[in-house]
Design a protein around this motif. Sequence first.
Motif, mmCIF file in Angstrom:
data_model
loop_
_atom_site.group_PDB
_atom_site.id
_atom_site.type_symbol
_atom_site.label_atom_id
_atom_site.label_comp_id
_atom_site.label_asym_id
_atom_site.label_seq_id
_atom_site.Cartn_x
_atom_site.Cartn_y
_atom_site.Cartn_z
ATOM 1 N N ALA A 130 3.714 -20.931 17.852
ATOM 2 C CA ALA A 130 3.330 -21.502 19.143
ATOM 3 C C ALA A 130 3.846 -20.650 20.290
ATOM 4 O O ALA A 130 3.250 -20.604 21.369
ATOM 5 C CB ALA A 130 3.869 -22.927 19.257
ATOM 6 N N LEU A 131 4.964 -19.957 20.045
ATOM 7 C CA LEU A 131 5.553 -19.062 21.044
ATOM 8 C C LEU A 131 5.159 -17.606 20.809
ATOM 9 O O LEU A 131 5.598 -16.721 21.545
ATOM 10 C CB LEU A 131 7.086 -19.182 20.995
ATOM 11 N N ASN A 132 4.366 -17.366 19.751
ATOM 12 C CA ASN A 132 3.978 -16.008 19.327
ATOM 13 C C ASN A 132 5.219 -15.142 19.076
ATOM 14 O O ASN A 132 5.283 -13.977 19.468
ATOM 15 C CB ASN A 132 3.057 -15.333 20.345
ATOM 16 N N GLN A 133 6.193 -15.726 18.389
ATOM 17 C CA GLN A 133 7.439 -15.022 18.080
ATOM 18 C C GLN A 133 7.611 -14.873 16.573
ATOM 19 O O GLN A 133 7.212 -15.761 15.805
ATOM 20 C CB GLN A 133 8.639 -15.790 18.637
ATOM 21 N N PRO A 134 8.224 -13.783 16.103
ATOM 22 C CA PRO A 134 8.540 -13.641 14.683
ATOM 23 C C PRO A 134 9.697 -14.555 14.293
ATOM 24 O O PRO A 134 10.467 -15.002 15.148
ATOM 25 C CB PRO A 134 8.925 -12.168 14.547
ATOM 26 N N VAL A 135 9.816 -14.837 12.995
ATOM 27 C CA VAL A 135 10.918 -15.646 12.470
ATOM 28 C C VAL A 135 11.873 -14.731 11.706
ATOM 29 O O VAL A 135 11.514 -14.215 10.647
ATOM 30 C CB VAL A 135 10.407 -16.760 11.532
ATOM 31 N N PRO A 136 13.090 -14.505 12.213
ATOM 32 C CA PRO A 136 14.058 -13.700 11.458
ATOM 33 C C PRO A 136 14.483 -14.438 10.192
ATOM 34 O O PRO A 136 14.766 -15.645 10.231
ATOM 35 C CB PRO A 136 15.242 -13.549 12.428
ATOM 36 N N ILE A 137 14.529 -13.742 9.061
ATOM 37 C CA ILE A 137 14.952 -14.372 7.815
ATOM 38 C C ILE A 137 15.860 -13.427 7.031
ATOM 39 O O ILE A 137 15.823 -12.209 7.199
ATOM 40 C CB ILE A 137 13.771 -14.800 6.918
ATOM 41 N N ALA A 138 16.685 -14.028 6.185
ATOM 42 C CA ALA A 138 17.519 -13.294 5.238
ATOM 43 C C ALA A 138 17.215 -13.839 3.850
ATOM 44 O O ALA A 138 17.382 -15.037 3.598
ATOM 45 C CB ALA A 138 18.994 -13.449 5.571
ATOM 46 N N ILE A 139 16.739 -12.996 2.962
ATOM 47 C CA ILE A 139 16.325 -13.386 1.612
ATOM 48 C C ILE A 139 17.448 -13.002 0.660
ATOM 49 O O ILE A 139 17.694 -11.817 0.414
ATOM 50 C CB ILE A 139 15.016 -12.678 1.223
#
Length: 492
Positions: free
Chosen positions: A209-218
Amino acid sequence: MSEAGVKDIQVPSGKTGTTKAYHDLRSFLATLEAEGQLVRVKNEVDPEEIGAAGRASANLKNGPAVFFEKVKGYKNPVVTNVHGSWANHALMMGMDKDTPVKEQFLELSRRWDLYPVAPKRVPTAPVNENTVTENINIFDIISLYRINTYDSGCFLSKACIVSADPEDPTSYGKTNLGTYRMQVKGKDKLGIQALPFHDIGLQLSKAEALNQPVPIAICLGCDPITTFMASTPIRYDQSEYDYVGALNNGVPMEITKSATLGLEIPAGCEICIEGYIEPRLRECEGPFGEFPGSYSGARLQAVVRITAISHRNNPVFENLYLGIPWSEIDYLMALNTSVPLYKMLKDTFPEVQAVNAMYTHGIGVIVSTKVRFGGFGKAVAMRLLTTPHGMAYNKIIIVVDEFVDPFNLEQVMWAMTTRVDPDKDVSVIKNCPGMPLDPSSNPPGMHNKLIIDATTPKAPEIVSRETELLTPPAGTEKWEEIISQLVKAARK
């Protein structure tokens, strides 16, 4: 500390002896090996054989974890079936490997109430021994393999994925630790299944909705309780890390900062892949052999760009086999689905005695409850369907009396065959939310729900005839002990 990564603690509530809390995968593997629940394959194996070994071990009674020391074409070892038996599941909690399933359920339920137990933050951890940020190639570090024959590629099936709420990124409670399937799509690119009812699916929708990426740690190769909690359905604002400490019988888990993004990750993990879920981008993913025992179709799923990989020296890649039950995923998700559903039901209906949601991640559920009045069993089932997990997953619900052990299918079938009038005790609720991976959902993501009330009728329901239950003859328990001792002596 009795050995690296393991801590002995006194059991609370007046119990005697000690239990074990594991802070990394390696210490748990050492325990499995000492207990005869891990085997080592020392000869070099083709990576395409590892999936077959995972299936084979799960086919055995109390099948062991299988550790592959040498995988053709790769540098690092692989382990599978770590959670893949009730013996391994009991050892995960520091219990005797022969502990019955219902006792494991009750012990998990007791520890569940220790929540929250805040984690211990450590400044550094072995996972940060090596960090790659340039020329990233996941195949250089992880010994990847195809799990089932017609999978569209290599998948990460046992990752613990850390992600923050885009609207509240500093919230500790809203930081999610979850397990979601991930397809390896390139040397620095993954696909991820983030369904709308998953926590990470909610976070992704907020970010898009904000056109932002989601930082993740796998995180791969975590301690067994952390992996267990990553696939456990809890409230969105509850911390999986606080539950790990509770399920470790009050011993805090250890967390640390990921190398480049600064997300708080399990300190004991073997490998940490950092990156971003790209907003508003979908690519074809699948097919993949899934937990209902069938292949999911190819579909459009979100995409992850890898920006860094950190790992221990000689990292162990842990993955699980998924197939027709029972396989490792069923042991992993059996009680971590049953206990939270039990707690949610118990809050509303204190008469509920136990919940067995071990079948296909809760698509099938058996609830044991005392019955206060006519229709009570059906009311309990309907409450189950309003829980966050039950709404999407629970499809077939059987409700039995409190004197029926829901983990004993012989008793459940007795209740079904002696308590159910198909005309009045079987209900179908149409057009409900469902699990799209269930091949019977039509269209995918929609279910018709089935409730079977196998409880004894009570007024104001019409009770056509009274029944009196048989009870064991006097002396039965004494003779159980005598015969058990005679059997042990005969088998020496």
